[in-house]
Structures are given as C-alpha cells and as structure tokens.
Design a protein around this motif. Structure first.
Motif, PDB file in Angstrom:
ATOM      1  N   SER A  29       0.823  -1.210   0.000  1.00  5.25           N
ATOM      2  CA  SER A  29       0.000   0.000   0.000  1.00  5.25           C
ATOM      3  C   SER A  29       0.857   1.260   0.000  1.00  5.25           C
ATOM      4  N   VAL A  30       1.941   1.233   0.773  1.00  3.16           N
ATOM      5  CA  VAL A  30       2.832   2.401   0.831  1.00  3.16           C
ATOM      6  C   VAL A  30       3.488   2.634  -0.526  1.00  3.16           C
ATOM      7  N   LEU A  31       3.898   1.568  -1.198  1.00 11.40           N
ATOM      8  CA  LEU A  31       4.488   1.722  -2.530  1.00 11.40           C
ATOM      9  C   LEU A  31       3.475   2.295  -3.514  1.00 11.40           C
ATOM     10  N   LEU A  32       2.215   1.903  -3.366  1.00 13.07           N
ATOM     11  CA  LEU A  32       1.170   2.488  -4.207  1.00 13.07           C
ATOM     12  C   LEU A  32       1.007   3.969  -3.914  1.00 13.07           C
ATOM     13  N   SER A  33       1.031   4.349  -2.645  1.00 11.62           N
ATOM     14  CA  SER A  33       0.892   5.768  -2.290  1.00 11.62           C
ATOM     15  C   SER A  33       2.082   6.586  -2.793  1.00 11.62           C
ATOM     16  N   MET A  34       3.268   5.985  -2.796  1.00 16.36           N
ATOM     17  CA  MET A  34       4.444   6.686  -3.327  1.00 16.36           C
ATOM     18  C   MET A  34       4.325   6.877  -4.834  1.00 16.36           C
ATOM     19  N   ALA A  35       3.705   5.912  -5.517  1.00 18.81           N
ATOM     20  CA  ALA A  35       3.450   6.079  -6.950  1.00 18.81           C
ATOM     21  C   ALA A  35       2.457   7.211  -7.176  1.00 18.81           C
ATOM     22  N   LEU A  36       1.440   7.306  -6.319  1.00 18.04           N
ATOM     23  CA  LEU A  36       0.487   8.412  -6.410  1.00 18.04           C
ATOM     24  C   LEU A  36       1.178   9.746  -6.171  1.00 18.04           C
ATOM     25  N   ASP A  37       2.094   9.771  -5.228  1.00 19.20           N
ATOM     26  CA  ASP A  37       2.869  10.985  -4.947  1.00 19.20           C
ATOM     27  C   ASP A  37       3.634  11.433  -6.186  1.00 19.20           C
ATOM     28  N   ARG A  38       4.315  10.512  -6.852  1.00 22.10           N
ATOM     29  CA  ARG A  38       5.071  10.866  -8.057  1.00 22.10           C
ATOM     30  C   ARG A  38       4.131  11.275  -9.196  1.00 22.10           C
ATOM     31  N   VAL A  68      -7.195 -12.486  -1.298  1.00 23.28           N
ATOM     32  CA  VAL A  68      -6.514 -11.378  -0.622  1.00 23.28           C
ATOM     33  C   VAL A  68      -5.343 -10.879  -1.447  1.00 23.28           C
ATOM     34  N   VAL A  69      -4.542 -11.819  -1.972  1.00 19.96           N
ATOM     35  CA  VAL A  69      -3.389 -11.419  -2.789  1.00 19.96           C
ATOM     36  C   VAL A  69      -3.840 -10.675  -4.044  1.00 19.96           C
ATOM     37  N   ALA A  70      -4.904 -11.154  -4.682  1.00 19.82           N
ATOM     38  CA  ALA A  70      -5.384 -10.530  -5.924  1.00 19.82           C
ATOM     39  C   ALA A  70      -5.901  -9.120  -5.687  1.00 19.82           C
ATOM     40  N   PHE A  71      -6.648  -8.921  -4.600  1.00 18.01           N
ATOM     41  CA  PHE A  71      -7.271  -7.622  -4.357  1.00 18.01           C
ATOM     42  C   PHE A  71      -6.399  -6.662  -3.555  1.00 18.01           C
ATOM     43  N   THR A  72      -5.206  -7.078  -3.199  1.00 17.07           N
ATOM     44  CA  THR A  72      -4.274  -6.175  -2.517  1.00 17.07           C
ATOM     45  C   THR A  72      -3.014  -6.012  -3.360  1.00 17.07           C
ATOM     46  N   VAL A  73      -2.144  -7.010  -3.305  1.00 16.90           N
ATOM     47  CA  VAL A  73      -0.888  -6.935  -4.048  1.00 16.90           C
ATOM     48  C   VAL A  73      -1.142  -6.844  -5.550  1.00 16.90           C
ATOM     49  N   GLY A  74      -2.082  -7.659  -6.052  1.00 19.06           N
ATOM     50  CA  GLY A  74      -2.381  -7.624  -7.489  1.00 19.06           C
ATOM     51  C   GLY A  74      -2.926  -6.286  -7.930  1.00 19.06           C
ATOM     52  N   LEU A  75      -3.909  -5.773  -7.189  1.00 19.21           N
ATOM     53  CA  LEU A  75      -4.507  -4.482  -7.536  1.00 19.21           C
ATOM     54  C   LEU A  75      -3.513  -3.344  -7.359  1.00 19.21           C
ATOM     55  N   ASP A  76      -2.736  -3.381  -6.268  1.00 17.74           N
ATOM     56  CA  ASP A  76      -1.745  -2.327  -6.031  1.00 17.74           C
ATOM     57  C   ASP A  76      -0.713  -2.269  -7.152  1.00 17.74           C
ATOM     58  N   SER A  77      -0.193  -3.435  -7.537  1.00 16.23           N
ATOM     59  CA  SER A  77       0.818  -3.461  -8.593  1.00 16.23           C
ATOM     60  C   SER A  77       0.239  -2.982  -9.921  1.00 16.23           C
ATOM     61  N   LEU A  78      -1.019  -3.311 -10.200  1.00 21.67           N
ATOM     62  CA  LEU A  78      -1.660  -2.848 -11.427  1.00 21.67           C
ATOM     63  C   LEU A  78      -1.825  -1.332 -11.426  1.00 21.67           C
ATOM     64  N   LEU A  79      -2.219  -0.772 -10.287  1.00 24.80           N
ATOM     65  CA  LEU A  79      -2.375   0.677 -10.186  1.00 24.80           C
ATOM     66  C   LEU A  79      -1.025   1.392 -10.265  1.00 24.80           C
ATOM     67  N   ILE A  80       0.008   0.787  -9.712  1.00 26.81           N
ATOM     68  CA  ILE A  80       1.351   1.374  -9.827  1.00 26.81           C
ATOM     69  C   ILE A  80       1.785   1.405 -11.291  1.00 26.81           C
ATOM     70  N   LEU A  81       1.565   0.306 -11.994  1.00 27.72           N
ATOM     71  CA  LEU A  81       1.896   0.257 -13.419  1.00 27.72           C
ATOM     72  C   LEU A  81       1.111   1.308 -14.192  1.00 27.72           C
ATOM     73  N   LEU A  82      -0.166   1.449 -13.886  1.00 29.61           N
ATOM     74  CA  LEU A  82      -1.004   2.438 -14.563  1.00 29.61           C
ATOM     75  C   LEU A  82      -0.525   3.856 -14.281  1.00 29.61           C
ATOM     76  N   SER A  83      -0.126   4.110 -13.048  1.00 29.69           N
ATOM     77  CA  SER A  83       0.367   5.447 -12.699  1.00 29.69           C
ATOM     78  C   SER A  83       1.618   5.794 -13.493  1.00 29.69           C
ATOM     79  N   TYR A  84       2.489   4.796 -13.722  1.00 27.35           N
ATOM     80  CA  TYR A  84       3.700   5.079 -14.486  1.00 27.35           C
ATOM     81  C   TYR A  84       3.412   5.226 -15.978  1.00 27.35           C
ATOM     82  N   VAL A  85       2.336   4.658 -16.445  1.00 22.28           N
ATOM     83  CA  VAL A  85       1.916   4.914 -17.828  1.00 22.28           C
ATOM     84  C   VAL A  85       1.572   6.388 -17.993  1.00 22.28           C
ATOM     85  N   PHE A  86       0.815   6.941 -17.039  1.00 19.10           N
ATOM     86  CA  PHE A  86       0.461   8.358 -17.091  1.00 19.10           C
ATOM     87  C   PHE A  86       1.688   9.239 -16.889  1.00 19.10           C
TER      88      PHE A  86
END
Length: 319
Positions: A117-126, A206-224
């Motif tokens: 979750s923290v890594l996802l928030s850091m991606a949002l920060d960037r 749990v893995v799919a809706f946390t780690v899986g979703l977080d990693s997907l959102l991080i990837l999407l953030s870097y696309v933008f």
C-alpha cells in the motif's frame, strides 16, 4: 491414504518446528554471521532514514512522509522474523508455540500488505508531482497522508486477521516441521490434514485484491507519468522528472519481484529444488528492508546530503 486412516493418524502438537538450512546444521553458526550483518544493516539503515526525516523540517513533505512509512514498515517486517531466524542459527532454538507462530504469520503478511500500500501511495505521490504539480500540495496534505497510513494498516490487518483463525481450526497430521525459519500461511496450511480449500481461495483472493490491484495501479500510474514526461520539450527536464522516480521503481521491483516469485514457487513449483524455496523466502523478506534505505540514500540527493551532514557532525571534534 484413505480419509479414515488419515484421520486416525492425526495428532495435536502444541508447537511447530522451524528449519534453517536442512543438511547444513553444523554450519548454522557461520550462516548466522551474514544474517546478523543483514539485520544490523537493516536496523541502522531504516532507523537512520527515520531519524533524518524526523529531525529535518525541510523533509516534512509528502514524499518523505511516505518514505518514513516505508522505513517503518521495513523495520517491523525485519523485527518480526529476527528472533526465530537468529534463534535457529545461533542457539538451535527450533520450537515455536502455535500462538507465537500464528502471531508471527499475522505480522509478516499484514506488514507485507502495508508495504504494498505504501508503494502504491508513493506512486500516487510521483504521479501528482509530475502530472498535476499545481494541486500537489492541496491534495496530499499532512492530514490526508495520516488518514492514508491508517487506512493502509486497517485494510491489511483486517484482511490478514482471518488467516490465523482459519488455521487454528485445522488438525495437523503429516508433520509439525516447517520448511522455513519463520511461519508463513502457505507452509502451515500444507501441514493440515483437513480440507484447506477455504484457505486457498481466501489467500488467493486477498493477494489478488491487494498486491495484485496495487501493482496494477502502480503500473497504470507510471503509464500516465511516462506520457506526461514525454510531452516535456526539454531533454534535461525529462531526465530530471525520470530521476525522481528511479528510487521508487527500484523499491517496487525489490518488493514485487521476490513476492510474486515466491508465491508462484509455493503454489506451482513442486519440482523446484527446496533450496530455491528457502533462498526466495529470505530474499522476499530481507531484500527490501536491506536495500530500500541504501537505494534512497544513494538516489535521493536530500536524504544523502542530510545523512552526510549528520555523519560529519558526529565525527568532527567539538572545539
């Protein structure tokens, strides 16, 4: 083996037995040396990052608040595994009561989800800093960052809390020996002689809706982020924007690659040598806490300068 005979073979151990490196028991005290070095480095590195951020008012901004959360989570993750890992290698202390094992399992998995979750928030920060810099300060206020941190912890603890409860209802008949130096859900689950389909489904969900979703959102953030950076006319400005993301990208790779690899090996790698399982598990839990402070200290100018300033002030004799 028929179900009736399997049921008769069931026993009720009060402890699990942890393993170090099977076949290398005589070398465990020597193996303990690099592990001890790693743990000391983890503690010093993350405590240094936390101290620098806390004492330097110029670093009280969203990016470094999230970095402090990452360092705090890494510390917790390392301290959770330290007693059993060094206990085995130094003192051959292998027994761990059910309650302690389930508690360790809970903190390992919940803190791993917090780190995701923290890594996802850091991606949002960037993402906000590069794509919407004018609204950056308005969106990522200190109050909102605190709320995000509490939400991360609540989400992780709430999702992992059922796992120890589900494991408690099992009977353990095959053995009570775990193949790692700490307790993991998948390892304990394999020892049960009961139906573990609920645990399998819940764990994957749990893995799919946390780690899986977080990693997907991080990837999407870097696309933008990539799309925004490529629109910048100046090459120097593009490189500067990319440079602010390098540390985070390293942190993401250090966390997700070993985690995904370990998860795949546990579920589908029956033919993979056991030593690979062991090495991947140690890399998964020790590489991010060890490397994150080093990566951010080297790649982040502000952190590097503050650390060097602190070291110089300590080593310089007072007049």
């Amino acid at each position: 083996m028929p179900a009736a005979l399997l049921e008769n073979a069931t026993f009720s151990p009060s402890t699990f037995l942890l393993s170090g490196f099977p076949g290398l028991e005589r070398a465990h005290r020597w193996i303990a040396l690099p592990f001890c070095f790693v743990y000391v480095t983890v503690l010093l590195g993350n405590c240094t990052v936390l101290h620098v951020i806390r004492t330097d008012a110029s670093l009280h901004v969203p990016m470094y608040y999230f970095l402090a959360m990452l360092a705090f989570t890494d510390l917790g993750l390392s301290l959770t595994t330290l007693p059993t890992v060094l206990g085995i290698f130094w003192f051959d202390s292998r027994e761990i009561p059910f309650g302690a094992c389930f508690a360790q399992l809970f903190f390992i998995h919940s803190l791993s989800l917090v780190e995701s979750s923290v890594l996802l928030s850091m991606a949002l920060d960037r993402l906000l800093a590069i794509c919407d810099p004018l609204r950056y300060g308005c969106i990522l206020t200190t109050r909102r960052i605190v709320q995000m941190g509490l939400a991360f912890a609540l989400r992780s603890f709430a999702l992992i809390f059922p796992l120890p409860l589900l494991l408690r209802r099992f009977r353990y008949c095959r053995t009570n020996v775990l193949s790692h130096a700490y307790c993991l859900h998948l390892e304990i689950m394999k020892l049960a002689c009961s139906d573990i389909i609920v645990n399998h489904i819940y764990g994957l969900t749990v893995v799919a809706f946390t780690v899986g979703l977080d990693s997907l959102l991080i990837l999407l953030s870097y696309v933008f982020i990539l799309r925004t950076v490529l629109r910048i006319a100046s090459k120097e400005e593009r490189l500067k924007a990319f440079h602010t993301c390098v540390s985070h990208i390293w942190a993401v790779l250090l966390f997700y690659v070993p985690m995904i690899g370990l998860s795949l090996i546990h579920r589908f790698g029956e033919q993979v040598p056991h030593v690979v399982h062991l090495l991947m598990s140690y890399v998964y839990l020790l590489a991010p806490p060890l490397m994150n402070p080093l990566v951010y200290s080297i790649k982040t100018k502000q952190i590097r300068q503050r650390i060097l300033k602190k070291l110089c002030s300590v080593t310089t004799p007072q007049p």
